[in-house]
Design an enzyme around this catalytic site. Sequence first.
Site, PDB file in Angstrom:
ATOM      1  CD  GLU A 102      -1.961  -6.079   5.169  1.00 31.31           C
ATOM      2  OE1 GLU A 102      -1.532  -6.467   4.064  1.00 31.31           O
ATOM      3  OE2 GLU A 102      -2.106  -4.872   5.458  1.00 31.31           O
ATOM      4  CB  CYS A 136      -0.996  -0.030   1.153  1.00 32.07           C
ATOM      5  SG  CYS A 136      -2.335   1.167   0.949  1.00 32.07           S
ATOM      6  CG  HIS A 156      -3.981  -3.458   2.685  1.00 33.74           C
ATOM      7  ND1 HIS A 156      -3.034  -3.020   3.585  1.00 33.74           N
ATOM      8  CD2 HIS A 156      -4.519  -2.348   2.143  1.00 33.74           C
ATOM      9  CE1 HIS A 156      -3.019  -1.698   3.595  1.00 33.74           C
ATOM     10  NE2 HIS A 156      -3.921  -1.265   2.730  1.00 33.74           N
TER      11      HIS A 156
END
Lengths: 255, 215
Positions: free
Chosen positions: B195, B83, B193
């Site tokens: 994650e 990001c 993202h």
Amino acid sequence: MALAKRIIPCLDVDQGRVVKGVNFVGIRDAGDPVEIARRYNDAGADEITFLDITASHEQRDTTYRTVEQIASEVFIPLTVGGGVRAVSDIRTLLNAGADKVSINTAAIFNPELVKEAAERFGSQCIVVAMDVKDLGDGSGRYELFTHGGRKETGLEAVAWARKMAEFGAGEILLTSMDRDGTKDGYDLGITRAISDAVDIPVIASGGVGTLDHLVDGFSEGAADAVLAASIFHFGTYTVGEAKDHLARAGIHVRR
Amino acid sequence: MSKTVAVIDYGMGNLHSVESALRKAGADRVVVTDMPDAILSADRVVFPGVGAIRDCISEFKRLGCDETLRAVIEAGTPVLGICVGMQSLMTRSEENGGVACLDWLQGPVTRFPQDHRDTAGAKLKVPHMGWNRVRQISAHPMWNGIDDNAYFYFVHSFFVPADQCDSVVATFEYGLEGASAVAQGNVFATQFHPEKSHDNGVKLLSNFLDWDGSC
């Protein structure tokens, strides 16, 4: 358009336990927010919202531990709201693993909090929650309410949404207090009015009872995401069924 | 082979999710740190980022992380930017009135247009927030086992225009084409993202652990 419309199950959590009950087949502990969040994650939920209704600010440590546990196991975005009053509350929740923090009453009493939080942590993690009611006087005017819809603020909803977007909110969580708990469907008029008025995403909330209500939230309400609690908690529908239904109605969802 | 991943911590927010997702992906050891020695000795380095880019770049430099990252990249260690971490690797960002970035990858970071609309005239909200398809335009070991056009989670208001950067390896479509991922040598960076991207994200992180930094 490639961006999928989002479905967001919402958990009400009091002192680390899910309240209002969750009725999943085969779930071991219906009160455990971590297990429920994991189930929703596996079921294809696009995000999870966790509304902390713990009355006492002193018991928030339990909330933080729960957020930490969910964030360690659930790899989709997690929004946490309820009782957020200060920048320090936001920082603690983000550090515990929340991806977004929802500010409700504090934004009304101290709008600068939204500005300060967005500057410090970025708009992407600041959600402003708005509880609105139709004044019912035929004027079409909607106002913000606090205290579960009992106290009026005199603030007009669309103007407030615009102001919050200007102040740096990254998203609006719009709940119709007239519809909340009724299963009559979202209040589509105010949802569309606010979605059209701001450039940031709007989450529709309050009143969903059927899968068609989800469709309406997107198509007529122009929402970017829909929040639902009871239809999922009580096993009326699964997230997968909701997405299948939306896809059949021509709404782009992630499957 | 046992692997240590260093997640660069320069004080810009929550790295808990990145750390947890790396563990889920199979990392033996994850250290969240700004210490040059720990970063330099790691087998893999993650450069995360959230918030405003001016603050990110200034904190990153104040802590000397820019020099550490330079040494890491020059040593050939695989690096993953996420990001604002990805945006920080570019030449320059329009955010905060214009910020010079680290210029490891050449290309600008610009804002989505005001009153952004798709080709049919429908309003597109900014931030670009939610699950979008990632179109792989160049083969890369980081895509192993990930379908083309798979969904990943995005949340950002600034982006790298796909046609203004030569290092783009994947794009997203949101009324325009932006870079989903950029790569050059041992650096790979994503606008989305991983994650927060459920199984696809964990798979990408697992590929990162397996990747030796060559293409």
